[in-house]
Each structure stands twice: as structure tokens, then as C-alpha cells.
Design an enzyme around this catalytic site. Structure first.
Site, PDB file in Angstrom:
ATOM      1  N   VAL A 182       0.812  -1.224   0.000  1.00  0.00           N
ATOM      2  CA  VAL A 182       0.000   0.000   0.000  1.00  0.00           C
ATOM      3  C   VAL A 182       0.844   1.272   0.000  1.00  0.00           C
ATOM      4  O   VAL A 182       0.308   2.369  -0.106  1.00  0.00           O
ATOM      5  CB  VAL A 182      -1.009   0.041   1.189  1.00  0.00           C
ATOM      6  N   LYS A 183       2.145   1.143   0.093  1.00  0.00           N
ATOM      7  CA  LYS A 183       3.023   2.318   0.206  1.00  0.00           C
ATOM      8  C   LYS A 183       3.335   2.903  -1.191  1.00  0.00           C
ATOM      9  O   LYS A 183       2.966   2.302  -2.194  1.00  0.00           O
ATOM     10  CB  LYS A 183       4.298   1.930   0.954  1.00  0.00           C
ATOM     11  N   PRO A 184       4.036   4.058  -1.251  1.00  0.00           N
ATOM     12  CA  PRO A 184       4.202   4.754  -2.551  1.00  0.00           C
ATOM     13  C   PRO A 184       4.775   3.886  -3.679  1.00  0.00           C
ATOM     14  O   PRO A 184       4.343   4.014  -4.823  1.00  0.00           O
ATOM     15  CB  PRO A 184       5.135   5.917  -2.207  1.00  0.00           C
TER      16      PRO A 184
END
Ligand SMILES: *Cc1c(COP(=O)(O)O)cnc(C)c1O
Length: 383
Positions: A182-184
Site C-alpha cells: 500500500v506504500k508509494p
């Protein structure tokens, strides 16, 4: 919408899959050239001299704190509202997290409260770029310098963002990233610390590799089997397969962050015309990574939050809450020490709710989220 819209999700494209397949067919599945290449690329785009890749963001925090020398009795100041790993990693080393309160409009750590929490035992300040917006690094730097403290950044939300035209990664003495889906950008699981401090980077490389002074490829190229364990380390290595995915993802960082910002501006416009909710503030002198899009319910509506969450779920939308003040978790409550309450964090927490945001969320889906979120709100209250 026929499907449920998740709160967050990776963007994996055909080139990513090809990059992973190529790594799998190469000579090196781990400790090979892709790791170093990934480290150099992340360091380059964040204006840092060194990158040290590890197997997740939590390991990155542990590696940084350990290599910095945090130990029993040391205090480290962290914001009350963050993912628990920011402070858990201090506990791994017997150090004591001390929680500073946040600013209600942004949920970024309040520099004035940071200064109040400094004691003779304080060794470092860890800023968290909550939701993807960089903290007040000028203020925090002044405080750290005045008190002789290290300034670290937990930038697990904010890779690709910037502060006063400087990229996240160049704003603190060392900066931590996570590459969870879910991170960049994602490597499946993965993390990295970037820093300009060569000695710190060397200690981090040892720590992630059992405390061994040389890496396998160095020994191979030197034609020797000798290695020495020089400190107590862990196996926190990131593999070449993961690094290949990270490198491929990194080439799209800018467009993925831009996409998140586009979704955020749609959400902001829609929230602005509704008195029941407010978006968190965007600050002037920085760009936002929009890992999260967080709204605050009007204070009198805080009691409907659980109902709203369930109603949105019925409508096919996953909301989320980021985060309970860390010291309110049972593990922290059961520790044999008191955590002085952070009044803002505690009161704002009950109003927080996060809308789905991720690069593959389409405009039509974003509009659907807005409509259904408001319809869910209408089940409990008139606009
Ligand atoms: C995700 C996250 C971490 C931990 O990263 P993992 O890769 O999940 O271990 C730490 N701090 C913050 C603020 C995070 O959001």
C-alpha cells in the site's frame, strides 16, 4: 461498482513482472547487483549519499536505531499518531519511546511539544510524514541542533514528496522507507534507510547481514572465505528479486504520486462542500505524497464512526482508521511505565476516517467513493 473498493492497493504492471522474471532467471536471487542498483536509485532520487535496503520498513527502523546506537535507558521522541512500528523498534533495543502530540489540522508532530518532551536521556527525534505530507523539518532541525539530538524521518508514507523544494530523504539525518504493497512504491515486502552519514550506512549494512563486515560478493571477488561477525546483527537483507521489482516501480514513482494527488484533489473538493467533514490541511511549502486521504468527522459525529465504517462496507467501500495513539494499545498500556496523554491526538483520533486512495483508483471509482461515502453519512445525519 460490482467490486469492493479497497483502502489501498499496489500498482503492478507488465514491466514490473518482466523485471521480476529477469531477476529470477539471473545468477543472483539475493546479495547480487540488483540490490545495489535499487539502493543507488532510491538514494539518487532522494538526494542522499547512501541507501541501505532491508526486508521491510520495520526492519529499516530497527536497523537505523541500532546502528545509531540507541540502547537501554535512551529516549526517542516519536509522534503519538503513527504506525506502531515507529516506536516498537525503539523498544526492541530497550530504549524508551516518548510520545509527542500532533497538530490537529495536519496530524504532523507538533514541534513545540517535541521540545517540551526533551530530557537528558533524549537521543533522537523521529518525525513521521503522516499521510504523505512532510513534517516541519526546519523547526525540527533547529530543535534537534539546539539540543544535540539526531533527527530521523519515518517517511514510510512520503517517498516522492518534498519540503521547501527538497525531496523527502534529504530532510533528516536518516530517512526510513517501506515498500509494503500500500506504500508509494512496493517490493511486496521491503524497506530502506537513506543517509549522507557514511559511518552510519556502514554499520547499517553490517547490522542487516548478521553483523558481518563484508558482503558475500566482496568476499567472492577477493577470492576469500574469511568473514568476521563484528557486531550482533540480523538477517534483514532484501533479495534481488524484490529489488528488481522496486527498481521497476521506482520508474513510475512520479506518475503514481501525481495520480494520488489527483484523487486527493477530487476528494478535497467534495469534502469542502460538506459541513460534516473536513480534510486535513495541505501546507504551502511542501508537496504531498497522499499515501492516505484522511478526513475528520465533525466532533459531534465522532460516535457514528463505527456505523459509518460498516455502512460504507455494505456499499462496497473499505474505509480505515489511521491511527490509534500508539500508547493506547494494550501492549503499551501494560508496560511498567506511564505515558503522559497527548490531548490533541486522543481527541482527534475519534474523528479520523481514511478514504480509499491508490494509483489504480479510477476517476469513476473516486466519484463512486464520494457518492457512497456521503450516502453512508446520510444514513446517520442530515448534511
Ligand atoms: C508501513 C509503516 C511502517 C512499517 O513498514 P513495514 O514495511 O510494514 O514494516 C513504519 N512506519 C510507518 C509510518 C508506516 O506506515
Amino acid at each position: 461498482m460490482a467490486h469492493t473498493i479497497p483502502g489501498g492497493r499496489q500498482e503492478v504492471v507488465a514491466e514490473d513482472i518482466q523485471a521480476v522474471a529477469a531477476a529470477l532467471s539471473s545468477d543472483w536471487l539475493t546479495t547480487g547487483p540488483k540490490v545495489a542498483e535499487f539502493e543507488s536509485c532510491v538514494a539518487a532520487i532522494t538526494d542522499a549519499r547512501h541507501g541501505v535496503a532491508v526486508c521491510n520498513g520495520t526492519a529499516a527502523l530497527h536497523t537505523l536505531y541500532a546502528a545509531f546506537g540507541l540502547s537501554q535507558g535512551d529516549e526517542v521522541i516519536v509522534p503519538a499518531i503513527t504506525f506502531a512500528a515507529t516506536s516498537n523498534a525503539a523498544l526492541y533495543l530497550g530504549a524508551r519511546p516518548v510520545f509527542a502530540d500532533v497538530t490537529p489540522e495536519t496530524l504532523l508532530v507538533d514541534p513545540r511539544d517535541v521540545e517540551k518532551k526533551i530530557t537528558r536521556a533524549t537521543k533522537a527525534i523521529v518525525a513521521v510524514d503522516y499521510a504523505g505530507q512532510p513534517c516541519d523539518y526546519s523547526e525540527l532541525r533547529k530543535i534537534a541542533d539546539n539540543h544535540g539530538l539526531a533527527l530521523f524521518s519515518d517517511a514510510c508514507h512520503s517517498l516522492g514528496a518534498s519540503y521547501q523544494n527538497r525531496p523527502v530523504g534529504s530532510l533528516a539525518d536518516a530517512t526510513v522507507f517501506s515498500f509494503h504493497p500500500v506504500k508509494p512504491i512496493t517490493t511486496g515486502e521491503g524497506g530502506m534507510v537513506v543517509t549522507n552519514d557514511t559511518a552510519l550506512a556502514d554499520r547499517m549494512r553490517k547490522f542487516r547481514n548478521h553483523g558481518i563486515g563484508t558482503e558475500f560478493r566482496e568476499r567472492e571477488s577477493q577470492g576469500t572465505w574469511d568473514y568476521s561477525v563484528e557486531m550482533l546483527g540480523f538477517n534483514y537483507r532484501l533479495s534481488d528479486v524484490h529489488s528488481a521489482l522496486g527498481l521497476s516501480q521506482l520508474s513510475r514513482l512520479e506518475s503514481m504520486v501525481a495520480r494520488r494527488n489527483r484523487i486527493a484533489s477530487k476528494y478535497r473538493a467534495a469534502m469542502q462542500e460538506d459541513t460534516r467533514v473536513t480534510s486535513l490541511s495541505e501546507l504551502e511549502d511542501r508537496t504531498h505524497g497522499y499515501h492516505l486521504f484522511v478526513v475528520r468527522l465533525r466532533t459531534d459525529l465522532a460516535p457514528i464512526r463505527r456505523g459509518l465504517f460498516a455502512a460504507a462496507k455494505e456499499r462496497g467501500i473499505r474505509l480505515n482508521v489511521h491511527y490509534l495513539p500508539v500508547y493506547q494499545h494494550p501492549y503499551y498500556q501494560n508496560l511498567p511505565r506511564e505515558f503522559p496523554p497527548c490531548a490533541v491526538a486522543e481527541s482527534v483520533y475519534s474523528e479520523l476516517i481514511s478514504l480509499p486512495i491508490y494509483p489504480t483508483l479510477t476517476d469513476a471509482e473516486a466519484e463512486y467513493v464520494i457518492e457512497e461515502f456521503k450516502a453512508a453519512l446520510n444514513q446517520f445525519t442530515k448534511s
